[in-house]
Design a protein around this motif. Structure first.
Motif, short mmCIF file in Angstrom:
data_model
loop_
_atom_site.label_atom_id
_atom_site.label_comp_id
_atom_site.label_asym_id
_atom_site.label_seq_id
_atom_site.Cartn_x
_atom_site.Cartn_y
_atom_site.Cartn_z
N LEU A 1 32.38 21.57 -20.60
CA LEU A 1 32.55 20.49 -19.62
C LEU A 1 31.43 20.45 -18.58
O LEU A 1 31.62 19.99 -17.46
N GLY A 2 30.26 20.98 -18.97
CA GLY A 2 29.10 20.88 -18.09
C GLY A 2 29.21 21.73 -16.84
O GLY A 2 28.54 21.44 -15.84
N GLN A 3 30.02 22.78 -16.87
CA GLN A 3 30.26 23.54 -15.63
C GLN A 3 29.14 24.52 -15.30
O GLN A 3 28.71 24.62 -14.17
N ALA B 1 29.22 26.73 -20.62
CA ALA B 1 28.70 25.35 -20.59
C ALA B 1 29.80 24.31 -20.80
O ALA B 1 29.55 23.11 -20.73
#
Lengths: 412, 412
Positions: free
Chosen positions: A402-404, A400
């Motif tokens: 960096l919002g990947q 998760a």
């Protein structure tokens, strides 16, 4: 420029070239990506998983059974296959217990280790008949209370903190103060108490370390494990049904690493088993292996999004990174970063001709997949392969960050 | 035993004691756990988030605006509050773009940096009007093509790889070859091209490093940033609308660390701003801060499941661990493990009297939250607090590792 390449780790055996591309299970990297419709992608090879287990069994004494430590890779298709190939599954959390239940594993062959088990985890494990590897006297008491409450006979084993360690192991799990298991001298008293309480006594779990490459060192540690198990069994005054001898077999990640010589190790173990102490004559012996069984069967494929030059150095920027490959980035329990084996997957048979640093898409200097690697010329759209991605990749990385979000996974 | 304690990091200011317990936002640790019905739990304090921003604004020159880098903590309630408190949001992925859309952030104040942006990410960002911080000439071309396809005027800025670095920063983002941004000497040509193409020119992003504690070093780096921005602007021959000066402000994690003296830094910046080069007279200036704004406002609470002694050393085994607190465990970009600030949360005012090592529940020796810490006597059921958990905790840790799953989070 005077930039010097840094060596890459050795590419594992068993991968082939089709139309110039890296092929896994008879399909090229491009085909695999096309069928998953997603990069990055972890690809795990059934053939390599099967071959690894076959070779191991052929090399080991016949009496040794092989458990799979699912923490290494719990992707459901891999887990189902490993359940079929192995003699049992070793888990380390209630979440992993749910996973082995979901694939219909035989709970008589499931054992649950881990220093911090919640009451709810003990309860579920006892209810379904999994074996608990007790990590402390306190946990033993909680397990007995829980079994009482459930009106079940619990299957209990004891994890031992041995006095010795596995020489040369990447992580030491024995020798001195440790949060794992019970110091050896306190084990017989607890075992007697458990047996007296009418539990199903399942035996001992002795784990000395992991990621060792020396067959001599592993065989020596296992010889010590056998001696310790015999001496504890004598003190307990009851037969030892099972002995989980741990594992510790590593895989070569870095330049200069050599694979474990399992035939040599097998011969050494044969000698120990031919002179087995009387106390262990009726014992079932298990190796517990995770990384060794699955690590080299997996490849991480990620696409190059950008190619750029900064101060004369070339960077290949991919759509993957440490959020899927924390260990390969050098940020998980390593002091000095070294390169994992890597390649340009769609130019797998091309000659290395240029030095490039492969980075991930994250906005942090930690996100490095290969540092100053000598590779075939590559450009935007090409695919990078990072090998040795079958263990502690997808599940041991902060997906998760960096919002990947997670990578895709596929068993072929 | 001759076990010596290892020092803990300094507990941040702003936490109080109620009924002997650590209190956050006027509620004790026990109450917070009771209301979340889950451990482990990250608790973030609104009061501390607000106070941090107020103090920062009071210390900085009036002309400086403050952006929040959401990668530090993107838990929705925290993100919404930071959107309200800050002058803009900096994102680093399409996933983070979705998050700022979800809270209704004003896209005119959102900028998107990151070395590996997919075409689909460029497309969404341009469609919603977020600013792209271009990381290479190749990305600039892709952005222009995408904007063309969409029939939109893109908002574009350029990220510069500066020649200098932030002295003493935990992570260096400038000085030499880097995967981030465009080497300074190539920036004016690209800026001219973008402006000529009719894009909305948004300016420069110059980031030199992170996690620095010296006000002198940060002020020096920012002085260099201003000079570089002025010189690049002169070469571009067009005004500079915005300058993202980066951040780099660290927080004290370890024994001996001192907080950044922001008043001293503010005074130094005042001097630079009073003698601003003509080229920057109309520029809006932004600091981009993540960790500094949220890091000290968060606490990680985890319950002790077991207390055990091995070879004379005491271990407190918790239901948390590195799957939520990778950096605190010492396994994320650190060479030598040191202790974060930690406490027994429900005995917050008790005298430290015993040495214990706090570990997580994972079956790996890497899972260590505090090593040989001098703490009040604690036992099973007590709560451990790890401080400085507001940034790069929940989102930067491998929550699926060993099948554990994420912690709960709460803004109070």
């Amino acid at each position: 420029m005077s930039v010097k390449p840094k060596p890459l780790g050795p590419i594992p055996q068993g991968f082939s070239v089709i139309d110039g591309e890296l092929a896994i299970g008879g399909r090229t990297a491009s085909e695999l990506i096309a069928s998953s419709q997603h990069t990055p992608l972890f690809v795990y090879s059934q053939d390599l998983l099967r071959a690894r287990m076959d070779n191991l069994r052929a090399a080991m004494p016949e009496r040794i059974r092989v458990n799979y430590a699912i923490k290494a890779n719990s992707f459901e298709p891999v887990l189902s296959l490993m359940n079929e190939l192995s003699d049992g599954l070793d888990i380390a959390s209630g979440g992993e217990l749910d996973m082995v239940k979901a694939i219909g594993a035989d709970m008589a062959n499931v054992s649950f280790a881990g220093p911090g088990k919640r009451d709810s985890e003990l309860e579920t494990a006892i209810a379904v008949g999994a074996t608990l590897n007790l990590e402390s006297e306190g946990e033993a008491r909680r397990a007995l209370d829980t079994a009482d409450k459930l009106g079940k006979v619990p299957r209990l084993a004891i994890r031992v903190n041995p006095e010795f360690e596995l020489r040369g192991s990447g992580m030491k799990m024995g020798g001195g103060a440790k949060p794992f298991g019970i110091d050896a001298e306190r084990v017989p008293a607890l075992a007697k108490e458990i047996i007296a309480a009418g539990c199903e006594w399942r035996g001992l779990h002795i784990f000395t370390g992991s990621q060792a490459l020396s067959a001599e060192a592993i065989a020596e540690a296992q010889c010590n494990v056998l001696s310790l198990a015999a001496s504890l069994t004598e003190k307990m005054g009851a037969p030892l049904p099972k002995l989980n001898m741990g594992g510790g077999f590593g895989i070569p990640y870095f330049h200069g690493d050599e694979p474990v010589d399992i035939r040599h190790m097998g011969k050494q173990l044969d000698e120990h088993f031919s002179a087995l102490p009387d106390e262990l004559s009726g014992t079932e012996f298990f190796l517990e292996l995770g990384r060794y069984l699955v690590g080299e069967a997996g490849v991480y494929l990620t696409r190059i999004l950008d190619k750029k030059v900064s101060h004369g150095e070339t960077y290949l920027v991919t759509d993957g990174g440490l959020h899927h490959q924390l260990a390969a980035s050098g940020n998980f329990g390593t002091v000095i970063r070294r390169n994992y084996p890597a390649a340009i997957a769609n130019r797998f048979d091309a000659e290395p001709s240029a030095i490039a640093t492969i980075v991930g898409c994250l906005c942090t200097p930690l996100d490095r997949l290969a540092d100053r690697a000598m590779l075939p010329e590559a450009d935007v759209g090409d695919l990078v392969a990072i090998f040795c991605a079958g263990a502690y990749g997808a599940s041991a990385s902060p997906s998760a960050f960096l919002g990947q979000g997670p990578a895709a996974e596929m068993l072929v």
